[in-house]
Enzyme design. Structure first.
Site, mmCIF file in Angstrom:
data_model
loop_
_atom_site.group_PDB
_atom_site.id
_atom_site.type_symbol
_atom_site.label_atom_id
_atom_site.label_comp_id
_atom_site.label_asym_id
_atom_site.label_seq_id
_atom_site.Cartn_x
_atom_site.Cartn_y
_atom_site.Cartn_z
ATOM 1 N N THR A 71 -14.143 16.293 -10.599
ATOM 2 C CA THR A 71 -12.414 16.203 -10.851
ATOM 3 C C THR A 71 -12.330 14.596 -10.887
ATOM 4 O O THR A 71 -11.117 14.608 -10.402
ATOM 5 C CB THR A 71 -12.220 17.535 -9.337
ATOM 6 O OG1 THR A 71 -12.627 18.365 -9.766
ATOM 7 C CG2 THR A 71 -10.520 17.413 -9.274
ATOM 8 N N HIS A 128 -11.027 12.496 -2.799
ATOM 9 C CA HIS A 128 -12.405 13.217 -1.827
ATOM 10 C C HIS A 128 -12.775 14.649 -3.174
ATOM 11 O O HIS A 128 -12.247 15.554 -2.143
ATOM 12 C CB HIS A 128 -12.739 12.849 -0.971
ATOM 13 C CG HIS A 128 -13.667 13.700 -0.473
ATOM 14 N ND1 HIS A 128 -14.140 13.509 1.118
ATOM 15 C CD2 HIS A 128 -14.710 14.063 -0.936
ATOM 16 C CE1 HIS A 128 -15.953 14.021 1.228
ATOM 17 N NE2 HIS A 128 -16.116 14.559 0.506
ATOM 18 N N ASP A 129 -13.391 14.962 -3.748
ATOM 19 C CA ASP A 129 -13.654 15.976 -4.393
ATOM 20 C C ASP A 129 -15.336 16.104 -5.273
ATOM 21 O O ASP A 129 -15.710 14.790 -5.219
ATOM 22 C CB ASP A 129 -12.071 16.143 -5.149
ATOM 23 C CG ASP A 129 -12.267 17.982 -5.803
ATOM 24 O OD1 ASP A 129 -13.167 18.157 -6.115
ATOM 25 O OD2 ASP A 129 -11.288 18.252 -5.973
ATOM 26 N N ARG A 137 3.088 -0.841 10.820
ATOM 27 C CA ARG A 137 3.372 -1.547 12.066
ATOM 28 C C ARG A 137 4.578 -2.533 11.607
ATOM 29 O O ARG A 137 5.741 -3.005 12.529
ATOM 30 C CB ARG A 137 3.411 0.243 12.795
ATOM 31 C CG ARG A 137 3.833 1.213 12.252
ATOM 32 C CD ARG A 137 2.862 2.151 13.690
ATOM 33 N NE ARG A 137 1.515 1.944 13.269
ATOM 34 C CZ ARG A 137 0.836 3.162 13.701
ATOM 35 N NH1 ARG A 137 1.485 4.225 14.598
ATOM 36 N NH2 ARG A 137 -0.625 2.947 13.326
ATOM 37 N N ASP A 180 -3.451 4.326 -2.162
ATOM 38 C CA ASP A 180 -4.690 4.414 -1.226
ATOM 39 C C ASP A 180 -4.106 5.925 -0.828
ATOM 40 O O ASP A 180 -3.469 6.667 0.008
ATOM 41 C CB ASP A 180 -3.955 3.927 0.279
ATOM 42 C CG ASP A 180 -4.896 4.576 1.810
ATOM 43 O OD1 ASP A 180 -6.034 4.687 1.365
ATOM 44 O OD2 ASP A 180 -4.211 4.772 2.307
ATOM 45 N N LEU A 181 -4.546 6.973 -1.921
ATOM 46 C CA LEU A 181 -4.826 8.175 -1.772
ATOM 47 C C LEU A 181 -6.450 9.334 -1.958
ATOM 48 O O LEU A 181 -6.094 9.961 -1.160
ATOM 49 C CB LEU A 181 -4.648 8.768 -3.509
ATOM 50 C CG LEU A 181 -2.999 8.840 -3.553
ATOM 51 C CD1 LEU A 181 -3.296 9.395 -5.341
ATOM 52 C CD2 LEU A 181 -2.242 8.985 -2.528
ATOM 53 N N LYS A 182 -7.589 8.043 -1.343
ATOM 54 C CA LYS A 182 -8.851 8.532 -0.259
ATOM 55 C C LYS A 182 -9.416 9.754 -1.558
ATOM 56 O O LYS A 182 -9.559 10.732 -0.781
ATOM 57 C CB LYS A 182 -8.356 8.571 0.764
ATOM 58 C CG LYS A 182 -8.360 7.810 1.792
ATOM 59 C CD LYS A 182 -8.139 8.154 3.334
ATOM 60 C CE LYS A 182 -7.865 6.833 3.669
ATOM 61 N NZ LYS A 182 -6.046 6.459 3.709
ATOM 62 N N THR A 204 -10.799 4.205 10.555
ATOM 63 C CA THR A 204 -10.488 3.421 11.683
ATOM 64 C C THR A 204 -9.460 3.883 13.043
ATOM 65 O O THR A 204 -10.157 3.133 14.063
ATOM 66 C CB THR A 204 -10.006 1.479 11.285
ATOM 67 O OG1 THR A 204 -8.049 2.363 11.458
ATOM 68 C CG2 THR A 204 -10.240 0.431 10.412
ATOM 69 N N LYS A 240 0.923 -0.973 -0.169
ATOM 70 C CA LYS A 240 -0.144 -0.050 0.205
ATOM 71 C C LYS A 240 0.731 0.725 0.111
ATOM 72 O O LYS A 240 1.527 1.861 0.932
ATOM 73 C CB LYS A 240 -1.003 -0.266 1.446
ATOM 74 C CG LYS A 240 -1.815 1.417 1.492
ATOM 75 C CD LYS A 240 -2.995 1.259 2.516
ATOM 76 C CE LYS A 240 -1.938 1.477 4.631
ATOM 77 N NZ LYS A 240 -2.169 3.176 4.169
#
Length: 238
Positions: free
Chosen positions: A69, A64-65, A215, A60-62, A123, A33
């Site tokens: 766009t 939201h626009d 981690r 994983d850039l998420k 999360t 990721k």
């Protein structure tokens, strides 16, 4: 087929990635990721480097626009050859559908369109925080399931969710609808800043389709050995 945990490469530079991956056998093809920290520092070149080495990439850039766009952004991201990417479900059904269209338009002929999934609730978000910060007054699980149903309506392949919500989401959508679960920690490991966590065995038993582990692998003194142990737990071999 043997399942691979997705390794969260939460590093800030290409050099750190190279140092980390050097601890794995060259023939071990990983599912990794790439999040905002790394992508914003290194750009598309880090994706090209990883895919050229034979690794699968969850970008994983998420996003939201506004829908237009996001559609154009996804059209560009599709050219990177990633296996999976995502948006925020809070952007709405129209935005999610536009994202899916952009991915399809940007994917080269003969290539598979990347899976597109949506973030429901992070999360790291507790129910109390959701009530106070977002003014969403329904139970957290209801918010998550609602977002998942919206994602399915928009034509997405699945969602990012806590393992605690997988069974509810599959019941509300389908068994084929992807539930990718971060916040996975081996037994006895620190939960860090995650609020809703499970271990790999539990995630497998309740039906998670993919798990993301950071981690416990990236900060381990023996990353490859830690990876193999988590992989065994994820596949029910330990």
């Amino acid at each position: 087929m043997e399942k691979r945990p997705i390794i969260a490469l939460d590093f800030s530079s290409q050099e750190e990635i190279q140092t980390f991956l050097a601890q794995f056998p060259a023939e071990e093809k990983l599912f990794v990721k790439i999040g905002m920290e790394l992508f914003y520092q290194e750009g598309p070149s880090i994706v090209h480097e990883l895919t050229a080495a034979g690794h699968d990439v969850f970008l994983d850039l998420k996003l939201h626009d506004i829908p237009n766009t996001v559609k154009k952004a996804m059209k560009g991201l599709a050219k990177l050859g990633v296996r999976m990417t995502n948006v925020h479900a809070a952007g709405g059904i129209e935005m999610m559908a536009a994202a899916k269209e952009g991915l399809a338009e940007g994917t080269a002929a003969g290539k598979d369109v990347p899976d597109l999934i949506a973030v429901t609730q992070l999360t790291s978000t507790s129910e109390e925080q959701m009530h106070h910060d977002q003014l969403i007054q329904v139970p957290l699980k209801d918010s998550v399931v609602h977002y998942a149903k919206c994602a399915q309506e928009a034509g997405l392949d699945g969602v990012v969710c806590s393992a605690l919500e997988v069974e509810m989401i599959h019941a509300a959508t389908s068994d084929e609808f992807i539930c990718l679960t971060p916040g996975i920690r081996p037994k006895g490991a620190s939960v860090g800043d995650q609020k809703r966590v499970m271990d790999p065995q539990q995630a497998r038993e309740i039906g998670s389709n993919y798990i993301v582990v950071g981690r416990p692998i990236t900060q381990s003194e023996t990353p490859y050995e830690s990876y193999l142990q988590i992989k065994k737990e994820w596949n029910g071999e330990a």
